[in-house]
Scaffold this motif. Structure first.
Motif, PDB file in Angstrom:
ATOM      1  N   VAL A 718       3.900  29.639   0.359  1.00 27.87           N
ATOM      2  CA  VAL A 718       3.743  28.175   0.349  1.00 27.87           C
ATOM      3  C   VAL A 718       3.698  27.708   1.802  1.00 27.87           C
ATOM      4  O   VAL A 718       4.501  28.165   2.623  1.00 27.87           O
ATOM      5  N   LYS A 720       2.499  24.175   4.515  1.00 32.20           N
ATOM      6  CA  LYS A 720       1.935  22.837   4.724  1.00 32.20           C
ATOM      7  C   LYS A 720       0.585  22.957   5.431  1.00 32.20           C
ATOM      8  O   LYS A 720       0.352  23.903   6.174  1.00 32.20           O
ATOM      9  N   HIS A 721      -0.260  21.949   5.217  1.00 34.67           N
ATOM     10  CA  HIS A 721      -1.628  21.969   5.745  1.00 34.67           C
ATOM     11  C   HIS A 721      -1.633  22.173   7.271  1.00 34.67           C
ATOM     12  O   HIS A 721      -2.363  23.033   7.776  1.00 34.67           O
ATOM     13  N   ARG A 758      -3.369  23.321  -4.507  1.00 34.74           N
ATOM     14  CA  ARG A 758      -2.537  22.271  -3.910  1.00 34.74           C
ATOM     15  C   ARG A 758      -1.336  22.042  -4.817  1.00 34.74           C
ATOM     16  O   ARG A 758      -1.467  21.997  -6.030  1.00 34.74           O
ATOM     17  N   GLN A 759      -0.156  21.896  -4.191  1.00 35.99           N
ATOM     18  CA  GLN A 759       1.060  21.693  -5.003  1.00 35.99           C
ATOM     19  C   GLN A 759       1.068  20.296  -5.603  1.00 35.99           C
ATOM     20  O   GLN A 759       0.678  19.319  -4.940  1.00 35.99           O
ATOM     21  N   GLN A 762       2.481  17.070  -3.816  1.00 32.47           N
ATOM     22  CA  GLN A 762       2.451  17.286  -2.357  1.00 32.47           C
ATOM     23  C   GLN A 762       1.049  17.742  -1.970  1.00 32.47           C
ATOM     24  O   GLN A 762       0.763  18.928  -1.884  1.00 32.47           O
ATOM     25  N   ASP A 764      -0.458  17.788   0.775  1.00 34.25           N
ATOM     26  CA  ASP A 764      -0.664  18.481   2.053  1.00 34.25           C
ATOM     27  C   ASP A 764      -0.014  19.866   2.060  1.00 34.25           C
ATOM     28  O   ASP A 764       0.161  20.485   3.116  1.00 34.25           O
ATOM     29  N   THR A 765       0.360  20.361   0.867  1.00 32.99           N
ATOM     30  CA  THR A 765       1.012  21.680   0.783  1.00 32.99           C
ATOM     31  C   THR A 765       0.214  22.590  -0.148  1.00 32.99           C
ATOM     32  O   THR A 765      -0.217  22.168  -1.228  1.00 32.99           O
ATOM     33  N   SER A 767      -0.189  26.471  -2.185  1.00 30.56           N
ATOM     34  CA  SER A 767       0.503  27.648  -2.735  1.00 30.56           C
ATOM     35  C   SER A 767      -0.511  28.771  -2.882  1.00 30.56           C
ATOM     36  O   SER A 767      -1.685  28.526  -3.184  1.00 30.56           O
TER      37      SER A 767
END
Length: 770
Positions: A718, A720-721, A758-759, A762, A764-765, A767
C-alpha cells in the motif's frame, strides 16, 4: 638519600633548629652556593623535627599509620608549626620583592618579573627538596584527611607567590606582554624570552586547590589573567587593520595579508604562548579576518572566476574553508558560473552542432576539462565543489541551445552516441589505440552527466549494429572496451544486448565456414562469393524488411542457405533483411571494367538493365517490387553517380522522377576509381529510422515505468500517490528522467490491467493486487 636516624625517645624543639634552618633557607633564596654537606644538614633538621616524639606550642601530632618509609617503634609525625613558619618566611620574602617592582611598567616590569620568578622558582624547588620528608609524611597525611590549605612546599611557594606578588603585579605584567605582542605584529623585534617566561609562570601558578595532589596542568590563571584579554586585544587589532587594509588595497592583496597573518599567529603560539591558545586564537582571527568580510569575498570570487585567476581562487578557498559551513555560497557561485560558461560555449556553435557531434562533444569536454582542473588544483578536489561541477555539467549538457534547436532534451545522448560511432568506425583518421582509449575515457565523462541514458543506449546499439554488420569497426578491442565502460557505469542489463550482438557475429563467422564446406561437399558450388550473417531477432535493433523481389541471380544463394540452415537448426525461421544487405557488381558494359559496391536494392535495379537498356520507373517498380518512394531514392543516387541518365541527359532533374519517367543505362560512364562505392544511405531511410528510434524509446520508457511501479507496489503493498511518484523517479533516475504525466498514465494502465487499485475512501492511495 641517607638520613640521620633518630630513635623514638628523642625530643627536638623547633626553636632549637629554626635558627640554623632559617639561615640555610635564606642562603637558598639569595642564590648563594651550597655544599652537599650543608644541604644534608638542612634536610636532617626537617627530618629530626618531623619524627620528634613530643612537640610543644601549636604543633599538631598525628599517630602514624603503618607506611613504607615510616620509622618503626611508634614514631609520631609533626609539622604544622614548621609549615606555618615556612609560609611566613616565603610571604616576607615576596613582600620585599613587591616593593621593588610595584612602580615598574612595560619592558622594565617584564624584566623584573621574569628574573625574580625564575630565581624564586629555582629556589622553591631546592626548598621542596630540603622539606621532602615533611611533604612525604605530614603534608600527605593532612591532605588525605581532607584538610584545606595544605600543600607540598613547592606548591606552597607557588600559592604564596600568587597571593602576595602575582595578584598585585599581574595587570602591569599582562599589559606589558600585550604591548610587546602588538609591537611584534607591527613589525618590531621583541624579546620573546621575556614573554615566554611570563607565560610559563602563569601556567605554573594554575593549581587545583580542591585536590593539590592532582596531576596535570590547571590553566585557570593563564586563561583568566592573560588569554581572555589577549584574544580581545587580537580581535580589536585585526578589525582595525583589516578594514584599513581593504580600504587601500584590492581583495587579492588582502587575502595574501590574511594568509600571512594566520601563519604569524600560529607561529606566535608555538614560540611563546601555551599550545591550548591556538584553537581559540585561530577562531578569533578567522572571525575577524574572514567571516566579517565574506560578502566582499563572494563578490570577488565571481570576478576571479571570470578572470580565470586560479591561484587567487585557491587562496580564497583555503581561507573560507576555515569557516564552518562557509563554502556553501562559493559552491553555488561556481555551479552557476560553470552552467553559464557551458551554455555560452554551446550557444556559440549555433546550428552547426546539430549535425556535428564531434564539435558538440569536444566543446562540452573542453568546459569540463577546464573546470575539473580548477576544482582539482584550486579547490583541493573538495567533495562540495566536485558536486557543484557535476550539477552544472548535468544542467548545461541536458538543456542547452542545441537541445532547444532540436526541440528535444534527448539530442545530447544522440550526438554523444554519434560521436562515439565516428571514433569507432573505420576511417583514414583513426587514432592510435592508446589515444582512442583516452578519448573514450573522456567521452564517458560526458556520458556520466546524460540524463536520458536509455536514448543513448538506443542510438548506440543501432550504430554498433551497423558497424558490425557492415564490417566497419576500426577495432574489436576498442568496441569491447567501450561496452565494458558502459557496463561499469550502468550495469549488466544495460549492455547485455550489445554483448549478444558480438556473439552473433562470432557465430556467423563459423556458420559461413560450415556453409562453404557444405557447398564444396555438395559438388554444386555457387557462382557467387556469398557470405551471410545470422542475427538473433531479440538483440538487434533492425526492422523487418519491406516487400522486395530478389534478383534471380541472388535467389539461388538464398534458397541454398535457407535449406542448409534449416538442416542445422530445425524450428528456426530466417527473416531476410534485404535493406541491410549489400554486394558487389562487376560491369562489362562500359569502356573500363568497374566493381560497384551497392545495396541490394541498387543491385536489383542495375541487374534489370541486363535485360533492357531503358526502363520506365513504373516498370522497374513492378519488376523489383520495391516501394515507389524508396525506388525513387535509389534511382536518384544512381542518376547522380551517372550510371543512369534521364530522358534528356542535359536538362533532366533527378528530383522530378515520375512513374512514367524513363531511365537509361549510361554507356559513357567514367570514373577515376575502378572500385566505386555507390551504397549511400537514403534520406527517407534515415528519417524513418530516427522517427522509429524515438517511437521505440517512448514505448520502452512506458514499459520500464510500469515495471518499476509493479516492483515498488509488490514490496510496499500500500502506498500514497506522492510516495509512489518519488520512488519511481528515484528508481529510474539512472536510466532517464520520467515525466510526471507519463507516470500517471502508466498508473492508470496498471489499474486497468488490475495490477493496482485505488483504496476506497482514499483516492490518493494505491493497493497492490497479487
Amino acid at each position: 638519600m641517607p638520613v640521620a636516624k633518630v630513635h623514638g625517645g628523642q625530643k627536638h624543639d623547633l626553636d632549637q633548629i629554626w635558627g640554623d634552618l632559617n639561615g640555610g633557607i635564606e642562603q637558598v633564596f639569595q642564590r648563594l652556593s651550597m655544599s652537599k654537606m650543608r644541604y644534608m644538614e638542612l634536610y636532617t633538621h626537617v627530618y629530626n623535627y618531623c619524627t620528634s616524639v613530643h612537640q610543644t606550642g601549636k604543633a599538631r601530632a598525628l599517630t602514624a599509620k603503618p607506611n613504607k618509609g615510616a620509622e618503626p617503634g611508634g614514631a609520631q609525625f609533626v609539622g604544622l608549626e614548621l609549615y606555618e613558619r615556612l609560609k611566613e618566611l616565603l610571604k616576607y620574602y615576596q613582600v620585599g620583592l613587591l616593593d621593588n617592582g610595584v612602580k615598574l611598567m612595560d619592558e622594565a616590569v617584564l624584566k623584573f618579573y621574569t628574573q625574580q620568578w625564575e630565581e624564586y622558582q629555582f629556589s622553591s624547588k631546592v626548598l621542596n627538596g630540603v622539606c621532602a620528608y615533611l611533604n612525604r609524611h605530614w603534608v600527605r597525611r593532612e591532605c588525605e584527611e581532607g584538610r584545606k590549605g595544605i600543600y607540598e612546599i613547592y606548591q606552597l611557594a607557588l600559592v604564596t607567590w600568587r597571593d602576595n606578588l602575582f595578584r598585585h603585579l599581574n595587570k602591569q605584567v599582562t599589559n606589558a606582554v600585550l604591548k610587546f605582542i602588538e609591537r611584534e605584529r607591527c613589525g618590531e623585534t621583541i624579546n620573546k624570552r621575556l614573554v615566554s617566561s611570563v607565560m610559563d609562570c602563569y601556567v605554573e601558578l594554575g593549581l587545583n586547590e580542591d585536590d593539590p595532589t592532582a596531576r596535570g596542568q590547571n590553566l585557570s590563571v593563564y586563561k583568566e589573567s592573560f588569554e581572555n584579554q589577549f584574544l580581545e586585544d587580537t580581535e580589536r587589532f585585526y578589525i582595525r587593520e583589516s578594514v584599513e587594509f581593504l580600504r587601500q588595497n584590492p581583495v587579492t592583496e588582502y587575502m595574501k595579508k590574511a594568509e600571512c597573518r594566520l601563519k604569524e599567529e600560529k607561529k606566535r603560539v608555538l614560540e611563546y604562548l601555551h599550545e591550548t591558545t591556538l584553537q581559540r586564537l585561530l577562531v578569533t582571527c578567522d572571525k575577524v579576518l574572514i567571516v566579517k568580510h565574506l560578502e566582499i569575498f563572494h563578490t570577488e570570487f565571481q570576478n576571479l572566476l571570470n578572470a580565470d585567476k586560479n591561484e587567487d581562487l585557491g587562496r580564497m578557498f583555503q581561507l573560507v574553508s576555515r569557516i564552518p559551513d562557509g563554502l556553501g555560497e562559493l559552491r553555488n557561485l561556481l555551479e552557476n558560473h560553470i552552467t553559464n560558461q557551458g551554455l555560452a560555449a554551446i550557444e556559440k556553435l549555433g546550428q552547426e552542432a546539430l549535425n556535428e557531434p564531434k564539435i558538440y562533444v569536444s566543446t562540452i569536454l573542453e568546459v569540463h576539462r577546464k573546470y575539473n582542473a580548477l576544482v582539482l588544483t584550486a579547490f583541493n578536489n573538495d567533495s562540495g565543489f566536485v558536486a557543484s561541477l557535476d550539477k552544472a555539467c548535468g544542467k548545461f549538457i541536458n538543456n542547452n541551445a542545441v537541445t532547444k534547436l532540436a526541440s528535444q532534451s534527448s539530442k545530447s545522448p544522440e550526438l554523444l552516441a554519434k560521436y562515439i560511432s565516428l571514433l569507432l568506425q573505420k576511417s583514414s583518421k583513426n587514432p592510435e589505440e592508446a589515444e582512442l582509449e583516452d578519448t573514450l575515457n573522456q567521452v564517458m565523462v560526458v556520458f556520466k552527466y546524460i540524463e536520458d541514458k536509455d536514448v543513448f543506449q538506443k542510438f548506440y546499439s543501432k550504430m554498433l549494429a551497423k558497424r558490425l554488420v557492415q564490417h566497419m569497426s576500426a577495432s574489436d578491442d576498442a568496441e569491447a572496451s567501450m561496452i565494458s565502460k558502459l557496463k561499469q557505469a550502468c550495469g549488466f542489463e544495460y549492455t547485455s544486448k550489445l554483448q549478444r550482438m558480438f556473439q552473433d557475429i562470432g557465430v556467423s563467422k563459423d556458420l559461413n565456414e560450415n556453409f562453404k564446406k557444405h557447398l564444396g561437399n555438395s559438388g554444386e558450388p555457387l557462382d557467387i562469393d556469398f557470405s551471410i550473417q545470422v542475427l538473433s531477432s531479440g538483440s538487434w535493433p533492425f526492422q523487418q524488411s519491406c516487400v522486395f523481389s530478389l534478383p534471380s541471380e541472388l535467389e539461388r544463394c538464398v534458397t541454398r542457405f535457407t535449406a542448409f540452415y534449416g538442416g542445422q537448426h530445425s524450428g528456426r525461421k530466417l527473416n531476410w533483411l534485404f535493406h541491410m544487405s549489400k554486394g558487389e557488381l562487376v560491369t562489362n558494359c562500359f569502356k573500363n571494367k568497374y566493381t560497384l559496391q551497392a545495396s541490394t536494392f541498387q543491385m536489383s535495379v542495375l541487374l534489370a538493365f541486363n535485360e533492357a537498356d531503358s526502363w520506365t520507373v513504373a516498370a522497374l517498380a513492378e519488376a523489383t517490387k520495391i516501394k515507389m518512394d524508396i525506388l525513387v531514392q535509389v534511382l536518384q543516387i544512381l542518376l547522380k553517380s551517372k550510371l543512369l541518365v534521364g530522358p534528356n541527359a542535359e536538362e533532366f532533374d533527378e528530383n522530378q522522377i515520375e512513374p512514367t519517367t524513363t531511365v537509361n543505362l549510361f554507356h559513357g560512364y567514367k570514373n577515376k576509381k575502378l572500385r566505386v562505392n555507390i551504397n549511400i544511405p537514403m534520406k527517407t531511410e534515415q528519417r524513418q529510422e530516427m522517427e522509429m528510434t524515438h517511437k521505440h524509446i517512448e514505448e520502452d520508457r512506458k514499459l520500464l515505468i510500469q515495471a518499476a511501479i509493479v516492483r515498488i507496489m509488490k514490496t510496499r503493498k500500500v502506498l500514497k500517490h506522492q510516495n509512489l511518484m518519488t520512488e519511481v523517479l528515484n528508481q529510474l533516475a539512472t536510466r532517464f528522467k520520467p515525466k510526471v504525466p507519463v507516470i500517471k498514465k502508466c498508473i492508470d494502465i496498471l489499474i486497468e490491467k488490475e495490477y493496482l487499485e485505488r483504496q476506497d475512501g482514499q483516492k490518493d492511495t494505491y493497493s497492490y493486487l497479487a
